[in-house]
Design a protein around this motif. Structure first.
Motif, PDB file in Angstrom:
ATOM      1  N   ILE A  20       0.680  -1.284   0.274  1.00 13.10           N
ATOM      2  CA  ILE A  20       0.147  -0.315   0.371  1.00 13.10           C
ATOM      3  C   ILE A  20       1.002   1.065  -0.082  1.00 13.10           C
ATOM      4  O   ILE A  20       0.253   2.077  -0.979  1.00 13.10           O
ATOM      5  CB  ILE A  20      -0.994   0.240   1.315  1.00 13.10           C
ATOM      6  N   ILE A  23       2.671   2.119  -2.952  1.00 16.59           N
ATOM      7  CA  ILE A  23       1.618   2.529  -4.407  1.00 16.59           C
ATOM      8  C   ILE A  23       0.726   4.241  -3.577  1.00 16.59           C
ATOM      9  O   ILE A  23       0.850   4.947  -4.919  1.00 16.59           O
ATOM     10  CB  ILE A  23       0.236   1.822  -4.181  1.00 16.59           C
ATOM     11  N   MET A  24       0.335   4.527  -2.955  1.00 13.08           N
ATOM     12  CA  MET A  24       0.388   6.039  -2.640  1.00 13.08           C
ATOM     13  C   MET A  24       1.864   6.742  -2.890  1.00 13.08           C
ATOM     14  O   MET A  24       1.165   7.853  -2.962  1.00 13.08           O
ATOM     15  CB  MET A  24      -0.168   5.563  -0.481  1.00 13.08           C
ATOM     16  N   LEU A 118      -8.139   3.976   6.180  1.00 11.56           N
ATOM     17  CA  LEU A 118      -7.854   3.479   4.845  1.00 11.56           C
ATOM     18  C   LEU A 118      -8.811   2.487   4.453  1.00 11.56           C
ATOM     19  O   LEU A 118      -8.559   1.188   5.053  1.00 11.56           O
ATOM     20  CB  LEU A 118      -6.478   3.753   4.662  1.00 11.56           C
ATOM     21  N   GLY A 119      -9.309   2.000   3.079  1.00 11.43           N
ATOM     22  CA  GLY A 119     -10.278   1.053   3.132  1.00 11.43           C
ATOM     23  C   GLY A 119     -11.150   0.554   2.994  1.00 11.43           C
ATOM     24  O   GLY A 119     -11.938   0.162   2.848  1.00 11.43           O
ATOM     25  N   ASN A 120     -12.210   1.715   3.989  1.00 11.09           N
ATOM     26  CA  ASN A 120     -12.895   1.292   4.688  1.00 11.09           C
ATOM     27  C   ASN A 120     -13.906   2.493   4.414  1.00 11.09           C
ATOM     28  O   ASN A 120     -15.399   1.957   4.781  1.00 11.09           O
ATOM     29  CB  ASN A 120     -13.115   0.896   5.884  1.00 11.09           C
ATOM     30  N   ASN A 121     -13.541   3.537   4.144  1.00  8.84           N
ATOM     31  CA  ASN A 121     -14.337   3.904   3.439  1.00  8.84           C
ATOM     32  C   ASN A 121     -15.459   4.425   2.254  1.00  8.84           C
ATOM     33  O   ASN A 121     -14.993   4.065   1.392  1.00  8.84           O
ATOM     34  CB  ASN A 121     -13.726   6.524   3.317  1.00  8.84           C
ATOM     35  N   TYR A 207      -1.390   0.953 -11.875  1.00  9.46           N
ATOM     36  CA  TYR A 207      -2.583   1.768 -10.045  1.00  9.46           C
ATOM     37  C   TYR A 207      -3.625   1.922 -10.116  1.00  9.46           C
ATOM     38  O   TYR A 207      -4.272   1.950  -9.359  1.00  9.46           O
ATOM     39  CB  TYR A 207      -1.823   2.905  -9.479  1.00  9.46           C
ATOM     40  N   ASP A 209      -7.284   2.062 -13.133  1.00  3.58           N
ATOM     41  CA  ASP A 209      -7.722   0.804 -14.668  1.00  3.58           C
ATOM     42  C   ASP A 209      -7.764   2.142 -14.875  1.00  3.58           C
ATOM     43  O   ASP A 209      -8.960   3.350 -15.178  1.00  3.58           O
ATOM     44  CB  ASP A 209      -9.268  -0.055 -14.140  1.00  3.58           C
ATOM     45  N   MET A 258      -9.024   4.294  -5.413  1.00  6.12           N
ATOM     46  CA  MET A 258      -9.073   2.292  -5.814  1.00  6.12           C
ATOM     47  C   MET A 258     -10.367   2.020  -4.544  1.00  6.12           C
ATOM     48  O   MET A 258     -10.739   0.977  -5.150  1.00  6.12           O
ATOM     49  CB  MET A 258      -7.752   1.709  -4.661  1.00  6.12           C
ATOM     50  N   VAL A 259      -9.888   2.570  -3.349  1.00  2.69           N
ATOM     51  CA  VAL A 259     -10.880   2.684  -2.235  1.00  2.69           C
ATOM     52  C   VAL A 259     -12.325   1.907  -2.702  1.00  2.69           C
ATOM     53  O   VAL A 259     -13.269   1.662  -2.164  1.00  2.69           O
ATOM     54  CB  VAL A 259     -10.867   3.070  -1.146  1.00  2.69           C
ATOM     55  N   THR A 260     -12.990   3.397  -3.414  1.00  2.00           N
ATOM     56  CA  THR A 260     -14.186   4.090  -3.320  1.00  2.00           C
ATOM     57  C   THR A 260     -14.438   3.330  -4.368  1.00  2.00           C
ATOM     58  O   THR A 260     -15.508   3.808  -4.588  1.00  2.00           O
ATOM     59  CB  THR A 260     -14.472   5.038  -2.785  1.00  2.00           C
ATOM     60  N   VAL A 263     -14.470  -2.793  -7.783  1.00  2.00           N
ATOM     61  CA  VAL A 263     -13.464  -3.677  -7.813  1.00  2.00           C
ATOM     62  C   VAL A 263     -13.107  -4.790  -9.338  1.00  2.00           C
ATOM     63  O   VAL A 263     -12.366  -5.135  -9.935  1.00  2.00           O
ATOM     64  CB  VAL A 263     -13.425  -4.591  -7.029  1.00  2.00           C
ATOM     65  N   THR A 264     -14.873  -4.973  -9.621  1.00  2.00           N
ATOM     66  CA  THR A 264     -14.144  -6.031 -11.076  1.00  2.00           C
ATOM     67  C   THR A 264     -14.664  -4.889 -12.072  1.00  2.00           C
ATOM     68  O   THR A 264     -14.904  -3.844 -12.497  1.00  2.00           O
ATOM     69  CB  THR A 264     -15.788  -6.659 -11.457  1.00  2.00           C
ATOM     70  N   ARG A 268     -16.570  -1.148 -12.651  1.00  2.48           N
ATOM     71  CA  ARG A 268     -15.581  -0.530 -13.073  1.00  2.48           C
ATOM     72  C   ARG A 268     -16.368   0.635 -14.608  1.00  2.48           C
ATOM     73  O   ARG A 268     -16.110   1.749 -14.479  1.00  2.48           O
ATOM     74  CB  ARG A 268     -14.253  -0.475 -13.067  1.00  2.48           C
TER      75      ARG A 268
ATOM     76  N   CYS B 366      -8.435  -4.090   3.231  1.00  2.00           N
ATOM     77  CA  CYS B 366      -8.205  -4.626   2.273  1.00  2.00           C
ATOM     78  C   CYS B 366      -8.549  -3.049   1.470  1.00  2.00           C
ATOM     79  O   CYS B 366      -9.535  -2.331   1.626  1.00  2.00           O
ATOM     80  CB  CYS B 366      -9.632  -4.667   1.981  1.00  2.00           C
ATOM     81  N   ILE B 367      -7.929  -2.407   0.462  1.00  4.97           N
ATOM     82  CA  ILE B 367      -8.276  -0.944  -0.235  1.00  4.97           C
ATOM     83  C   ILE B 367      -8.863  -1.053  -1.306  1.00  4.97           C
ATOM     84  O   ILE B 367      -9.080  -0.482  -2.511  1.00  4.97           O
ATOM     85  CB  ILE B 367      -6.581   0.055  -0.959  1.00  4.97           C
ATOM     86  N   ARG B 368      -9.175  -2.278  -2.066  1.00  5.99           N
ATOM     87  CA  ARG B 368     -10.383  -2.634  -2.892  1.00  5.99           C
ATOM     88  C   ARG B 368      -9.701  -1.865  -4.252  1.00  5.99           C
ATOM     89  O   ARG B 368     -10.461  -1.674  -5.314  1.00  5.99           O
ATOM     90  CB  ARG B 368     -11.332  -1.990  -2.945  1.00  5.99           C
ATOM     91  N   ARG B 371      -6.546  -6.180  -7.475  1.00 12.76           N
ATOM     92  CA  ARG B 371      -4.954  -6.983  -8.415  1.00 12.76           C
ATOM     93  C   ARG B 371      -5.851  -8.301  -8.307  1.00 12.76           C
ATOM     94  O   ARG B 371      -5.686  -8.887  -9.077  1.00 12.76           O
ATOM     95  CB  ARG B 371      -4.131  -6.917  -7.704  1.00 12.76           C
ATOM     96  N   VAL B 373      -8.714  -9.956  -8.311  1.00 12.35           N
ATOM     97  CA  VAL B 373      -9.347 -10.487  -9.582  1.00 12.35           C
ATOM     98  C   VAL B 373      -9.083 -10.782 -10.155  1.00 12.35           C
ATOM     99  O   VAL B 373      -9.113 -11.100 -11.533  1.00 12.35           O
ATOM    100  CB  VAL B 373     -10.144  -8.820  -9.363  1.00 12.35           C
ATOM    101  N   PRO B 416      -1.261  -5.526  -2.093  1.00 10.55           N
ATOM    102  CA  PRO B 416      -0.767  -4.716  -1.405  1.00 10.55           C
ATOM    103  C   PRO B 416      -1.098  -4.790   0.584  1.00 10.55           C
ATOM    104  O   PRO B 416      -0.249  -3.509   0.611  1.00 10.55           O
ATOM    105  CB  PRO B 416      -0.603  -3.819  -2.430  1.00 10.55           C
TER     106      PRO B 416
END
Lengths: 320, 439, 184, 199
Positions: A20, A23-24, A118-121, A207, A209, A258-260, A263-264, A268, B366-368, B371, B373, B416
């Motif tokens: 993480i 990437i950030m 981070l990740g849950n927002n 980083y 898509d 990414m977080v918001t 995923v697929t 997207r 998880c930061i969704r 990757r 997937v 990550p």
């Protein structure tokens, strides 16, 4: 020999280099060129604004991690810095500093930490902070100054942004100014060129898509084009739509969060199209000249449903 | 054109030992033969304390349909039949412990069949079964079972798997370079046993010498071709390999035979050759000793039952203290709590990592990023499945395919946030098995 | 039977008591309430028609009425009380015109639910003062100084509220002209 | 303090069973009229008056009311006092009446009041009902006062109409808009829970 000191962990035992943090921080690096351009156009005041938002974001993050009794080293994972920079990029360059600090606090505290970090927002923190400031300081949030001549300049004439000029006065800003960034607006709204460059770097590093910016910008272009064809007098042309305002920054740095975002890959695309439709609706028929912020926040709120409904087709799956 | 599948990851190769020729090591002071070295029921011990055994003597008899015989790797005396740490089960399981006499006398049942090329399919399967051959790529599924498909599922394609996509491991690479003819002969025998019409030898393109050697070896076999695969993990996974070469998808919950395919590891193929020609049971194998810790990493021909501890002693010990010992490759291998565990039929490598090589992952939220997937070669939805499993919603995880997971570890590798995704799926599979048993 | 009777009796008793108390309260309060309303009107009329001594209310429609303002028995102007929609809800205002209904003498915002601190600034004096001596038909300008007597400068960030007030004033002007024309 | 004692029944409404922070009752006036300190206090006083008077009447006649018609009876009693309050404000304080708008008449459906009648006044003596109503009313009032103060200071820069923050201060207009009410109340409820957890 040593049998006792062996680590027992589940497989796999090696990992991709990027975590993480990597990437950030590399995303932060990709934000430097548009930031430098912003400072060039709007002076050191713009730099000061960025310093304030970033520092407040880091401080807020630290405070909340402390309060929530979490590992405070997560402050430096780079995500709070991104939020700070993005917020500075979407504020008017002369925005009051303490107000910017309030927005940055709100973005981290209510946009991120309250949901569990981070990740849950659910919402993009920077955009949530911006939306809050829009409601809290509506006047200061909509007063833009034109680019200055010298870096220390303090000329405070207000100038309408290209989108405002279009919406209320039907004045069109030349494309070349939109592309380079020599227009009124926030730092991140102005230079489409550098933002595209940063965005391409992020796509190259995987980083973000490519489907997200493409479906988003594509939808704005096509739908904007349809209205333009219907009435070229009343509605701006599609090229203006994609170059003016915060669309580029939104397409490469906001909707791709990414977080918001979903995923697929299929999710997207749906997400990008939905946000694109909102941009056009808000810009052409809403009360605000710009729709990027709300379009993404609106799609943020339906993101969980997209992720739940779109499940990839499995290898060897027998669907009845 | 390089064959490949969709998804997957690109871990670093780290094939440090690919230039080390296969070296035979001697007979250890003690061999440990667990009764369960394969998928299915453990073998039934045929010998007891004090019994004299020879090299190749059958000491355990298969029980039930999916099971395999086990044999003594050398001559000596049975010390005891007792529980011993098992490298796959990660607990102690019954094993036959043999004290070698150093003579290495061959069991008299082992005789060459000069006319082996004319053995009938039934004879081939019978000799494979007798020799206790199991899949040597790591899964250790009894080979004779795979060679006996039901009539309604004819096999037309045989794939000899030399992909060796796990980083660090080079045993198959060396075997292909040094024993190409034996592998091809084994493949020919397997093809005959199942009646397949064509055969592929699948090798990743990062092993040019092996490709060259195998191409030379198949020159006289018109039904065989060497298929050069893109180097990507998990290129050697059964279902991915079949799809890459034939574009057939093994249905969810099904077997390769459902799409007329059979996959065998190169080592297995060679073992089949030895079993059919010399009636030699599976008592030794090539395994890669690698990582930063061993003093002399390399590819060794090791008797089954050799303890890792002894293997190290016989190859010159350690140069650095290992902090992690893995049986298998770094992607799917199992971390060991002791070096007392023996080498099994399915042990393709022993990876001893130093503190410098090991990353101890710290799990974050998880930061969704998606990757996992993208990486999943089974096109599953790892992050969502893990989320469901964390909340003990196993049924929902099953509905979106957790049982299809091949446990390749690609998702965990790319994550990550370092979430042990595969671990969650293994856990859910176990829970679902329990639930099914209860119902 | 007994229960039903009790239910009816109790409810009736409570309702009667309540009605009695409320009737009494209403009677004692209504005078002050009406006085309050009158005072509010008077204050507004005095503000928009400077120097007015007495006035008479004439209804135009359900939401609009006008006041004929006199000083020393001379008609000095007319004040229109009307309402129209703003950004969030209704805006009620009073606007005064001179005797010939050619220019505005004053403006008072009586009720509004505009955004506090933003649209709500229509109640600020500088904004209301702008209307003085202007001539309808009025229009709103943004980001520059008004150039003629028809132009009103918008409140920064509250263009819609500014436009709403201007529109209501224009309508009041039209209605008043029609009402006076019809009378004559 | 023991349950059932007058002091307990009085204090519980202030903190432990605070109608706003703990039971989250009466959200409609809490969120709608708490944009200034004076509005909060006025609303609170109106609620105290209605709550105390209704509780007194209901507990006094509680034995006469058949349980089948207790809710309509309570409502009529409450509505009487609410209408009185409304008329009072209109006659004496027309400005506050305008600011509170329809929320004074809406006290009728404020769950706090009906809930206290149903849960307490209809089962307890006049004395206990009085302290319960006072406690609950004060609990409601101080929270509304606090909410109103925070929102007024941040949203206008004033307190009870007096400027407390300098001219450098740009008011956070959002604080006096509905989102500000939700955010502030959320933070207060969160803080209350934090304090509860610590002790």
């Amino acid at each position: 020999m040593s049998g006792n000191s062996l680590y027992i962990t589940p497989s796999p035992h090696i990992f991709a280099r990027e975590d993480i943090r990597g990437i950030m921080w590399r995303t932060v690096a990709s934000l430097v060129p548009p930031l430098v351009a912003g400072i060039y156009f709007f002076g050191l005041r713009a730099l000061l604004l960025t310093v304030v938002t970033v520092a407040t974001a880091l401080l807020t993050e630290y405070l909340f991690l402390l309060l929530r009794k979490k590992d405070t080293s997560a402050v430096f994972d780079g995500s709070a810095v991104i939020t700070g920079i993005l917020l500075a990029l979407i504020l008017p360059p002369r925005f009051p500093l303490y107000a910017a600090a309030i927005g940055s606090f709100f973005a981290i505290a209510f946009g991120k930490q309250i949901f569990g970090g981070l990740g849950n927002n659910i919402f993009n923190p920077a955009l949530l902070g911006r939306a809050f400031l829009m409601a809290a300081f509506p006047v200061e949030s909509t007063v833009y100054s034109p680019p200055i001549r010298s870096i220390f300049g303090l000329d405070v004439i207000t100038q309408a942004t290209p989108l405002t000029a279009m919406k209320f006065s039907h004045i069109k800003t030349p494309y070349i100014n939109l592309l380079i960034g020599n227009t009124g607006g926030s730092m991140g709204e102005t230079s489409a060129l550098l933002i595209i460059l940063g965005g391409l770097y992020l796509i190259y590093k995987k980083y973000i898509d490519w489907r997200l910016p493409l479906s988003y910008i594509g939808t704005v272009f096509l739908l904007g084009g349809v209205f333009w064809l219907i009435n070229p007098q009343k509605y701006p042309d599609p090229l203006f739509h994609i170059l003016a305002g915060g669309l580029m920054l939104g397409a490469f740095y906001m909707i791709t969060d990414m977080v918001t975002s979903p995923v697929t890959p299929k999710g997207r695309v749906i997400y990008g199209i939905g946000a694109g439709i909102f941009v056009i609706i808000i810009r052409l028929f809403g009360g605000y000249p710009e729709g990027v912020m709300f379009s993404i926040l609106l799609m943020n709120s339906v993101r969980p449903w997209i992720d739940r409904l779109i499940v990839p087709k499995r290898f060897g799956e027998v669907r009845k | 054109m390089r064959f490949t599948f969709k998804g997957g990851v690109h871990p670093p190769y780290r094939k440090y030992t690919s230039e080390n020729p296969i070296k035979e090591i001697g007979i250890p002071e003690e061999v440990i033969i667990p009764l369960s070295q394969h998928t299915g029921a453990p073998a039934k011990p045929l010998v007891d304390r004090g019994a004299t055994v020879y090299r190749g003597t059958k000491i355990g008899e298969l029980q039930g349909f999916i099971s395999a015989n086990i044999h003594s790797p050398t001559s000596g005396k049975v010390k005891r039949v007792f529980e011993w740490p098992h490298p796959v089960a990660l607990k102690s399981l019954p094993a036959i412990i043999i004290e070698p006499d150093g003579e290495d006398t061959l069991d008299e049942s082992i005789k060459e069949d000069a006319d082996y090329l004319n053995a009938s399919p039934q004879e081939i399967v019978e000799r494979v079964k007798e020799a206790g051959i199991v899949g040597m790529g790591g899964a250790a599924f009894p080979t004779h079972v795979k060679l006996s498909p039901p009539k309604e599922k004819p096999i037309d394609t045989l794939i000899i798997n030399g992909a060796e996509c796990e980083p660090y491991l080079t045993a198959d690479d060396r075997l292909m370079r040094e024993q190409a003819d034996e592998i091809v002969q084994g493949a020919y025998l397997i093809m005959k046993a199942v009646g397949a019409k064509r055969g592929f030898i699948a090798i990743e393109d990062n092993k040019p010498e092996a490709i060259e050697a195998m191409e030379k070896a198949v020159r006289d076999y018109p039904d065989f071709r060497v298929a050069v695969m893109k180097t990507k993990y998990p290129e050697g996974a059964e279902k991915q390999l079949i799809w890459a070469l034939t574009r057939r998808q093994v249905p969810s919950g099904g077997l390769p035979m459902d799409v007329g395919a059979l996959v065998q590891n190169v080592g297995t193929s060679r073992a089949v050759y030895h079993a059919v020609r010399y009636r030699m049971p599976l008592i030794e194998r090539v395994t890669t000793l690698t990582g930063g810790a061993p003093a002399n990493p390399g590819n060794y021909l090791v008797r089954i039952g050799t303890k890792v501890e002894d293997l190290l002693k016989m190859t010159g010990g350690l140069s650095e203290e290992p902090v992690k010992a893995i049986m298998g490759g770094p992607m799917m291998g199992i971390a060991q709590y002791t070096l007392d565990v023996p080498v099994l039929k399915g042990t393709s490598g022993i990876l001893l990592m130093t503190a410098k090589e090991v990353e101890l992952p710290r799990e974050r939220d998880c930061i969704r990023c998606g990757r996992c997937v993208e990486a999943c070669p089974m096109f599953l939805y790892p992050t969502r499945m893990a989320h469901l499993i964390k909340n003990k919603r196993f049924e929902e995880a099953r509905e979106i395919g957790v049982l299809d997971c091949i446990e390749c570890g690609s998702c965990s590798y790319v994550c990550p946030a370092r979430i042990p995704l595969v671990q969650y799926f293994k856990y859910a599979k176990a829970e679902l098995r329990l639930l099914a048993q209860k119902a | 039977m007994k229960l039903e009777f009790k239910m009816i009796a109790v409810l009736t008793a409570i309702a009667l008591a309540s009605g009695g108390i409320l009737a009494y309260t209403y009677v004692s309060a209504i005078d002050s309430i009406e006085k309050n309303n009158e005072e509010a009107k008077k204050k507004a009329v005095t503000k928009v028609l400077p120097g007015v001594q007495e006035y008479k209310e004439v209804k135009i429609d359900n939401h609009t009425s006008y006041f004929i303002g006199r000083k020393d028995d001379e008609v000095i102007g007319y004040a229109v009380l009307t309402e129209g929609s703003g950004f969030q809800g209704m805006i009620k205002l009073m606007v005064g015109f001179d005797r010939d209904v050619t220019k505005i003498t004053g403006l008072e915002i009586l009720e509004n639910v505009e955004t506090p601190g933003l649209g709500n600034r229509i109640t600020e004096d500088w904004f209301k003062e702008q209307f003085k001596d202007r001539m309808p038909e009025l229009c709103v300008v943004k980001g520059r100084k008004p150039e003629n007597e028809h132009e009103i400068m918008a409140i920064t960030g509250a263009t819609i509220s500014s436009k709403a007030v201007t529109k209501i004033v224009n309508q009041a002007f039209e209605k008043l002209k029609k009402a006076l024309g019809g009378e004559e | 303090m023991k349950k059932g004692s007058a002091s307990y029944e009085f204090v519980k409404g202030l903190w432990k069973e605070n109608p706003v922070l703990v039971m989250l009752l009466g959200m409609c006036p809490t969120l709608a009229v708490s944009n200034s300190a004076i509005n909060g206090v006025a609303m609170g006083l109106a609620v105290i008056f209605v709550l105390v008077m209704s509780s007194l009447i209901v507990s006094a006649i509680r034995k006469l009311i058949p349980s089948e018609v207790r809710i309509p009876s309570f409502i009529v009693v409450i509505a009487t006092f609410v209408t009185m309050t409304d008329l009072f404000f209109k006659a004496k304080y027309p400005d506050i009446s305008k600011a509170l708008g329809p929320f004074i008449p809406l006290i009728i459906v404020n769950c706090i009041i009906l809930a206290r009648q149903e849960a307490f006044a209809s089962k307890n003596s006049v004395g206990l009902s009085l302290v319960d109503a006072l406690g609950m009313g004060l609990g409601f009032t101080w929270v509304l006062f606090l909410l109103g103060s925070i929102r007024e200071i941040l949203g206008f820069g004033t307190w009870f109409g007096h400027r407390v923050l300098g001219s450098w201060f740009h008011p956070l207009i959002v604080m006096i808009l509905p989102p500000g009410a939700f955010i502030t109340l959320g933070v207060l409820v969160g803080l209350k829970n934090m304090i509860k957890k610590e002790s």
